[in-house]
Design a protein around this motif. Structure first.
Motif, PDB file in Angstrom:
ATOM      1  N   ASP A 247      67.642  77.313 123.823  1.00  0.00           N
ATOM      2  CA  ASP A 247      66.274  77.198 123.230  1.00  0.00           C
ATOM      3  C   ASP A 247      66.467  76.867 121.804  1.00  0.00           C
ATOM      4  OD1 ASP A 247      67.931  79.434 122.114  1.00  0.00           O
ATOM      5  OD2 ASP A 247      66.803  81.021 123.097  1.00  0.00           O
TER       6      ASP A 247
ATOM      7  N   VAL B 211      63.684  75.020 120.564  1.00  0.00           N
ATOM      8  CA  VAL B 211      62.431  75.898 120.278  1.00  0.00           C
ATOM      9  C   VAL B 211      62.672  76.269 119.002  1.00  0.00           C
ATOM     10  CG1 VAL B 211      61.208  77.858 120.910  1.00  0.00           C
ATOM     11  CG2 VAL B 211      61.906  76.452 122.845  1.00  0.00           C
TER      12      VAL B 211
ATOM     13  N   GLY C 272      59.573  77.563 117.320  1.00  0.00           N
ATOM     14  CA  GLY C 272      59.050  78.632 118.301  1.00  0.00           C
ATOM     15  C   GLY C 272      59.680  79.832 118.537  1.00  0.00           C
ATOM     16  N   ARG C 273      59.235  80.805 119.650  1.00  0.00           N
ATOM     17  CA  ARG C 273      60.055  81.956 119.788  1.00  0.00           C
ATOM     18  C   ARG C 273      61.200  81.928 120.757  1.00  0.00           C
ATOM     19  NH1 ARG C 273      55.567  85.911 122.698  1.00  0.00           N
ATOM     20  NH2 ARG C 273      55.096  84.554 124.597  1.00  0.00           N
TER      21      ARG C 273
ATOM     22  N   GLY D  61      64.098  75.334 127.162  1.00  0.00           N
ATOM     23  CA  GLY D  61      63.144  74.922 126.153  1.00  0.00           C
ATOM     24  C   GLY D  61      62.815  73.403 126.869  1.00  0.00           C
TER      25      GLY D  61
ATOM     26  N   SER E 136      57.440  80.025 125.506  1.00  0.00           N
ATOM     27  CA  SER E 136      57.658  79.944 124.090  1.00  0.00           C
ATOM     28  C   SER E 136      56.285  80.032 123.173  1.00  0.00           C
ATOM     29  CB  SER E 136      58.507  78.822 123.798  1.00  0.00           C
ATOM     30  OG  SER E 136      59.744  78.673 124.385  1.00  0.00           O
TER      31      SER E 136
ATOM     32  N   GLU F 209      60.523  76.020 129.494  1.00  0.00           N
ATOM     33  CA  GLU F 209      59.911  76.879 128.401  1.00  0.00           C
ATOM     34  C   GLU F 209      59.632  78.323 128.958  1.00  0.00           C
ATOM     35  OE1 GLU F 209      59.229  76.365 125.233  1.00  0.00           O
ATOM     36  OE2 GLU F 209      59.596  74.163 125.150  1.00  0.00           O
TER      37      GLU F 209
ATOM     38  N   SER G 194      60.615  81.965 129.307  1.00  0.00           N
ATOM     39  CA  SER G 194      61.312  82.593 128.124  1.00  0.00           C
ATOM     40  C   SER G 194      61.430  84.060 128.688  1.00  0.00           C
ATOM     41  CB  SER G 194      60.478  82.578 126.768  1.00  0.00           C
ATOM     42  OG  SER G 194      61.373  83.289 125.852  1.00  0.00           O
TER      43      SER G 194
END
Length: 316
Positions: free
Chosen positions: A46, A49, A54-55, A120, A252, A284, A286
């Protein structure tokens, strides 16, 4: 319950046999000389991300996807393999992408159908590089077909989850590889004007999420089939934020609208039916934000559907 290779485990139905098998009972580690089959390869990253604001949490995606794939029924006798994970835990995204590309190219070289487990959407440039390595000096026309709320065509100082398709387009242009980029599910509320301008300048074919209703489906399938008729190889990538938030909360960047599954699945069927899909990935996921594993279950269903459809197309 049964514990299988690499942590795969799940239910065992009796009497045990081909008609009752699930993925966890069939998956193996790939070895030299193994018969070609579907090979999952995780990209536990990630970092892209994080760089894109992004988260984070997508680095846990490959493990969550394996858990959801484990109990899915085996629909045919196509061999299944688990080629392990590549991670970017040290923050070296570019190095991780190159390692992943090398592993993926080796799978393609030995006749496997690789399925990338993200991670990601920075997985996309890694997958593209792997396909380009596999193609070598050959110059077939390649189409990247992306399901995504975002173009991921950002111009940034460092690579991220927002840059992979611009990177792929620029790499292909520099190496003389004909490349088409098509993206389904673009959200007008999730992309700035400069991204639309960039897509137009690069000749990207895109369809907005509000143009992908059930009544639009027959025309969209026909347009897609026409676009893929002249390409030689397809890289299919699915960003889970292309789906409605209720179906994909664990991403995300959750979608405000998304494409319904009633539209997504027939489009995926049409792509797989071409027999040209060489590699796919899902991005993506998460898990920290995925209530009741809803998103992971949907992602596993999409992988299950496409791999079976692609195997069926290869036999015809």
């Amino acid at each position: 319950m049964n514990a299988g290779v690499g942590g795969w485990s799940g239910r065992v139905d009796l009497p045990e046999g081909p008609a009752t098998r699930r993925w966890h009972q069939w998956v193996r580690e790939p070895v030299a000389g193994a018969a070609p089959g579907v090979a999952v390869l995780g990209f536990a990253s990630d970092e892209g991300v994080r760089r894109n604001g992004g988260r984070v949490g997508a680095a846990e995606g490959p493990a969550a996807l394996r858990r959801m794939l484990s109990n899915l029924p085996l629909l045919d006798d196509t061999p299944l393999y688990d080629a392990g994970d590549v991670d970017a835990a040290d923050g070296d995204l570019e190095g991780a992408q190159l390692r992943y590309a090398g592993k993926l190219a080796a799978l393609l070289d030995t006749g496997h159908f690789p399925v990338g487990l993200g991670g990601g959407h920075e997985i996309a440039f890694a997958t593209y590089q792997g396909l380009a390595l596999h193609l070598g000096e050959r110059r077939p026309r390649v189409a990247i077909v992306n399901f995504d709320a975002h173009f991921d065509l950002r111009r940034q100082d460092r690579a991220s989850s927002g840059t992979p398709f611009l990177q792929a387009i620029e790499h292909a242009a520099a190496h003389g590889l004909p490349l088409d980029y098509c993206v389904f599910g673009i959200s007008t509320s999730a992309n700035t004007r400069v991204l639309f301008d960039t897509a137009d300048e690069l000749g990207v074919h895109y369809v907005r999420d509000d143009e992908l209703g059930l009544l639009d489906l027959p025309a969209r399938i026909a347009q897609l089939q026409a676009r893929l008729a002249d390409v030689d190889a397809v890289y299919l990538t699915f960003c889970l934020d292309a789906l409605p938030h209720a179906m994909a909360p664990g991403v995300s960047a959750p979608s405000a609208r998304g494409i319904p599954m009633e539209v997504v699945e027939p489009l995926l069927d049409a792509i797989a039916a071409t027999g040209k899909v060489k590699v796919m990935d899902v991005a993506e996921l998460s898990p920290p934000f995925d209530r009741d594993h809803v998103t992971a279950r949907v992602a596993a269903r999409l992988i299950h559907r496409v791999t079976h459809a692609a195997a069926r197309a290869a036999r015809t």
